[in-house]
Design a protein around this motif. Structure first.
Motif, short mmCIF file in Angstrom:
data_model
loop_
_atom_site.label_atom_id
_atom_site.label_comp_id
_atom_site.label_asym_id
_atom_site.label_seq_id
_atom_site.Cartn_x
_atom_site.Cartn_y
_atom_site.Cartn_z
N ALA A 119 0.73 -1.20 -0.10
CA ALA A 119 -0.04 0.08 -0.02
C ALA A 119 0.75 1.23 0.01
N ASP A 120 1.67 1.08 0.85
CA ASP A 120 2.93 2.59 0.81
C ASP A 120 3.60 2.67 -0.39
N ARG A 121 3.52 1.68 -1.29
CA ARG A 121 4.19 1.88 -2.69
C ARG A 121 3.47 2.18 -3.79
N VAL A 122 1.93 2.26 -3.28
CA VAL A 122 0.97 2.60 -4.41
C VAL A 122 0.66 4.03 -4.40
N GLY A 123 0.77 4.69 -5.33
CA GLY A 123 0.50 6.33 -5.30
C GLY A 123 -0.64 6.69 -6.09
N VAL A 124 -1.07 8.01 -5.87
CA VAL A 124 -2.14 8.25 -6.87
C VAL A 124 -1.74 9.78 -7.38
N TRP A 125 -2.13 9.85 -8.60
CA TRP A 125 -1.88 11.30 -9.16
C TRP A 125 -3.02 11.48 -10.16
N ILE A 126 -3.91 12.50 -9.92
CA ILE A 126 -5.03 12.58 -10.53
C ILE A 126 -5.14 14.12 -10.76
N GLY A 127 -5.41 14.56 -11.93
CA GLY A 127 -5.43 16.10 -12.21
C GLY A 127 -6.78 16.50 -12.52
N SER A 128 -7.44 17.67 -12.23
CA SER A 128 -8.60 18.18 -12.50
C SER A 128 -8.21 19.72 -12.82
N GLY A 129 -8.92 20.07 -13.89
CA GLY A 129 -8.58 21.61 -14.27
C GLY A 129 -9.72 22.47 -13.35
N ILE A 130 -10.86 21.91 -13.16
CA ILE A 130 -11.77 22.94 -12.33
C ILE A 130 -12.27 22.33 -11.00
N GLY A 131 -12.02 21.05 -10.75
CA GLY A 131 -12.81 20.58 -9.55
C GLY A 131 -14.22 20.76 -9.39
N GLY A 132 -14.81 20.80 -8.39
CA GLY A 132 -16.13 20.53 -8.03
C GLY A 132 -16.84 21.67 -8.22
N MET A 133 -17.11 22.24 -9.70
CA MET A 133 -18.08 23.30 -9.86
C MET A 133 -19.66 23.22 -9.55
N GLN A 134 -19.99 22.30 -9.82
CA GLN A 134 -21.50 21.97 -9.41
C GLN A 134 -21.69 22.12 -8.04
N THR A 135 -20.72 21.68 -7.22
CA THR A 135 -20.85 21.67 -5.79
C THR A 135 -20.81 23.20 -5.43
N GLY A 172 -4.68 16.40 -16.79
CA GLY A 172 -4.56 14.89 -16.81
C GLY A 172 -3.54 14.31 -17.57
N ALA A 173 -2.55 15.07 -18.34
CA ALA A 173 -1.46 14.85 -19.03
C ALA A 173 -0.32 15.19 -18.05
N ASN A 174 -0.24 16.12 -17.54
CA ASN A 174 0.67 16.64 -16.50
C ASN A 174 0.72 15.58 -15.29
N SER A 175 -0.48 15.32 -14.96
CA SER A 175 -0.44 14.25 -13.80
C SER A 175 0.20 12.98 -14.22
N ILE A 176 -0.18 12.61 -15.38
CA ILE A 176 0.40 11.30 -16.05
C ILE A 176 1.90 11.16 -15.97
N GLY A 177 2.34 12.64 -16.65
CA GLY A 177 3.87 12.94 -16.54
C GLY A 177 4.37 12.67 -15.29
N ASP A 178 3.97 13.55 -14.45
CA ASP A 178 4.47 13.49 -12.91
C ASP A 178 4.47 12.16 -12.29
N ALA A 179 3.25 11.53 -12.45
CA ALA A 179 3.41 10.10 -11.86
C ALA A 179 4.44 9.18 -12.56
N PHE A 180 4.53 9.39 -13.92
CA PHE A 180 5.71 8.48 -14.46
C PHE A 180 7.08 8.88 -13.92
N LYS A 181 7.36 10.13 -13.89
CA LYS A 181 8.57 10.39 -13.10
C LYS A 181 8.83 9.63 -11.69
N ALA A 182 7.62 9.99 -11.06
CA ALA A 182 7.70 9.37 -9.54
C ALA A 182 8.12 7.86 -9.50
N VAL A 183 7.54 7.07 -10.44
CA VAL A 183 7.87 5.68 -10.81
C VAL A 183 9.04 5.31 -11.17
#
Length: 413
Positions: A98-114, A167-178
């Protein structure tokens, strides 16, 4: 320090053309558009009347109903797509990893409806009626936070917010982390749920959206008659991991991530830099990071928004980076089918890039009818192309001058 090889082992998607990867991909290949008349909002309030809405979405198959109520739609999309991707990767997350599994997910706007819903309550009934979950439902990083909680992933947890490049930046940043050894696995991509009154009003006011009344032809990247993008929504997520762990697990490998370029225009808050100068630098960086030559690029999944400046300048950037090879590389914009998913676009298009490699099929650019003299490359018009694809470059550009290029490669032992 030796850099680790990073491979893609799981894919998940919630999109206007399907709420799973197979359905989405089949529709991409067939050119079946998810763009239709806007139903989520009152069309009489806006000059734009078409959108790419997610249809028949039921989060209860993946999320407990009491948890759904505490999540904005953009977070629900991310959690569902992430659980699909982890399931597809056949990855078990437990106390051993678990401590070697990370999450990197991007969003441009977030919870606009909320934000809109709670603002109405505040104005009409005062602060006491504002939900205590308002802030943790709205903030863009909560998609990554909730995915971590729902899946028990205790490694690096982050969110890159770079408008339509998120989204693309997040994948690139996650790629570099691994790659550098900070994590063995990353759940990564982008998510967005922007079809709300204020977001639609803002993009309409800046005249970024198409005012074309025909959903079938509204998104027409690189076509001379393009007049704006079609707003979409959804999430695209992938599980990436070290090659070592993938081989040890016997995981299915869709492909390898080998390059990442990220630059800033330092030019304008919404318009791309002239001649696509910033995008060209990102592409060049990614190719160099991948240790490839420009001539080795087989296919480019373009940002291709169907706006006048983006498509012209992205074409110029491709020519600047690829030189003579630009005349021979296949290019398409799947936004002609999915619409523009803003911060989720890079996530969904990366999933499409992985499927392009795995299935040896290049998606089409739909609605390409009238060639533009300033967009004169091979945009794979109107019909998918069967072709062996070894290397894909996926471009994403965002307001604020953010430019990202990712390079995916067929896995070779």
């Amino acid at each position: 320090m030796e850099e680790k090889r990073v491979v893609i082992t799981g894919l998940g998607a919630v999109t206007p053309i399907g709420n799973d990867v197979k359905t989405m991909w089949d529709n991409v290949v067939e050119g079946n558009s998810g763009i239709d008349y806007l139903t989520r909002l009152n069309t009489e309030d806006f000059p734009a009347h078409v959108a790419a809405e997610v249809k028949d979405f039921d989060p209860s198959h993946y999320i407990d109903k009491k948890d759904v109520r505490k999540m904005d739609l953009f977070t629900q999309y991310a959690v569902v797509a992430s659980k699909m991707a982890v399931e597809d990767a056949n990855l078990t997350i437990d106390e051993k990893n678990a401590d070697r599994v990370g999450v990197w997910i991007g969003s441009g706007i977030g919870g606009m409806q909320t934000y809109e819903d709670q603002m109405r309550k505040f104005i009409n009934k005062g602060y006491k009626r504002v939900s205590p979950f308002f802030v943790p439902m709205m903030i863009p990083d909560m998609a990554a936070g909730q995915v971590s909680i729902q899946l028990g992933a205790k490694g690096i947890n982050s969110c890159t917010v770079t408008a339509c490049a998120s989204g693309a930046n997040s994948i690139g940043d996650a790629f570099k982390a691994v790659q550098r050894g900070d994590a063995d696995y990353m759940i990564t991509g982008g998510t967005e749920a922007p079809i709300t009154n204020m977001a639609f009003a803002g993009f309409s006011s800046m005249k970024a959206l198409t005012f074309n009344e025909d959903p079938k032809t509204a998104s027409r990247p690189f076509d001379q008659n393009r007049d704006g993008f079609v707003m979409g929504e959804g999430a695209g997520i992938m599980v990436i991991e070290t090659l070592e762990s993938a081989l040890e697990r016997g995981a299915t490998i869709y492909g390898e991530i080998v390059g990442y370029g990220s630059t800033g225009d330092a030019y304008h808050i919404t318009a791309p830099a002239e001649d696509g100068e910033g995008a060209a630098r990102a592409m060049k960086q990614a190719i160099e990071d991948a240790n490839l030559s420009p001539n080795e690029i087989d296919y480019i999944n373009a940002h291709g928004t169907s706006t006048e400046l983006n498509d012209k300048y992205e074409t110029q950037a491709i020519k600047a980076v690829l030189g003579e090879h630009a005349q021979h590389v296949a290019i398409s914009s799947t936004k002609s089918i999915t619409g523009h998913l803003l911060g989720a676009a890079g996530g969904v298009e990366s999933v499409i890039a992985a499927k392009t490699i795995a299935d040896s099929t290049i998606p089409p650019t739909m609605n390409y009818e009238t060639p533009d003299p300033e967009c004169d490359l091979d945009y794979v018009p109107n019909e998918a192309r069967r072709q062996d694809v070894n290397v894909v470059m996926s471009n994403s550009l965002g307001f604020g001058g953010h430019n990202v290029a990712l390079i995916f490669k067929k896995y070779d032992k």
